[in-house]
Design an enzyme around this catalytic site. Structure first.
Site, PDB file in Angstrom:
ATOM      1  N   HIS A  51      21.067  10.160  67.353  1.00 32.47           N
ATOM      2  CA  HIS A  51      19.709  10.542  67.756  1.00 32.47           C
ATOM      3  C   HIS A  51      18.664   9.731  66.997  1.00 32.47           C
ATOM      4  O   HIS A  51      17.754   9.162  67.587  1.00 32.47           O
ATOM      5  CB  HIS A  51      19.446  12.030  67.554  1.00 32.47           C
ATOM      6  CG  HIS A  51      18.022  12.382  67.847  1.00 32.47           C
ATOM      7  ND1 HIS A  51      17.558  12.533  69.134  1.00 32.47           N
ATOM      8  CD2 HIS A  51      16.947  12.545  67.034  1.00 32.47           C
ATOM      9  CE1 HIS A  51      16.261  12.792  69.094  1.00 32.47           C
ATOM     10  NE2 HIS A  51      15.871  12.801  67.824  1.00 32.47           N
ATOM     11  N   GLU A  52      18.772   9.707  65.685  1.00 31.80           N
ATOM     12  CA  GLU A  52      17.746   9.080  64.841  1.00 31.80           C
ATOM     13  C   GLU A  52      17.619   7.577  65.078  1.00 31.80           C
ATOM     14  O   GLU A  52      16.541   7.022  64.911  1.00 31.80           O
ATOM     15  CB  GLU A  52      18.018   9.353  63.361  1.00 31.80           C
ATOM     16  CG  GLU A  52      17.807  10.795  62.949  1.00 31.80           C
ATOM     17  CD  GLU A  52      16.344  11.209  62.934  1.00 31.80           C
ATOM     18  OE1 GLU A  52      15.477  10.389  62.590  1.00 31.80           O
ATOM     19  OE2 GLU A  52      16.067  12.379  63.266  1.00 31.80           O
TER      20      GLU A  52
END
Length: 174
Positions: A51-52
């Site tokens: 995600h990041e």
């Protein structure tokens, strides 16, 4: 610990494409170095990294970092610190104070060269360092993805995507 294979990494982060090849060995090394050594920990770590980093596509925050200017809580006490120390690495180390701590732990002069966190090995090691420093192995062991997300993000931004990546990672790494 079983090393994550290229096929597994691509299954978890299909948007990584060829970048998965670049990051595979450094990710596996960082997971060993920082105790991310069970399928539960690996699934949690890789879903958060996915995600990041936009599935390994970004090692530098897309925003300019201007929003961090003058943020004493991040150690940004000098003019230009917000931009200079914007999020970098796979879990987005942010702020002068965090760069100093990460650099000390990893043996890198990140205050002089913050862009070192954009290199694959350092991006992975900084993520592992952050993970370990925040006590995230214990939360991963407990299966608490919401609390893992809160420690990384400060809130629950992107929780649905993080949980979707986690579900895939759990299945792939089982």
């Amino acid at each position: 610990m079983s090393a994550v294979t290229l096929a597994q990494l691509v299954a978890i982060m299909p948007l990584a494409r060829t970048r998965a090849v670049t990051f595979l060995a450094p990710l596996n090394a960082a997971m060993v170095e920082f105790g991310i050594t069970t399928p539960a920990r690996q699934a949690s770590f890789l879903s958060q990294v996915g995600h990041e980093s936009g599935q390994l596509r970004y090692v530098r925050e897309l925003a300019s970092g201007q929003a961090y200017e003058g943020r004493a809580d991040l150690g940004n006490v000098r003019a230009g610190d917000g931009i200079r120390f914007r999020g970098r690495g796979l879990l987005q180390v942010t702020g002068r104070a965090n760069y100093a701590a990460c650099g000390k732990a990893l043996g890198l002069d990140l205050l002089a060269q913050p862009e070192l966190l954009e290199q694959a090995v350092n991006a992975c090691r900084s993520a592992g360092w952050f993970w370990q420093t925040k006590g995230l192995n214990a939360l991963a062991d407990a299966g608490d993805q919401e609390r893992v997300t809160r420690r990384i993000n400060g809130g629950v931004n992107g929780l649905a995507e993080r949980l979707a990546l986690f579900a895939v990672a759990q299945r792939v790494l089982a």
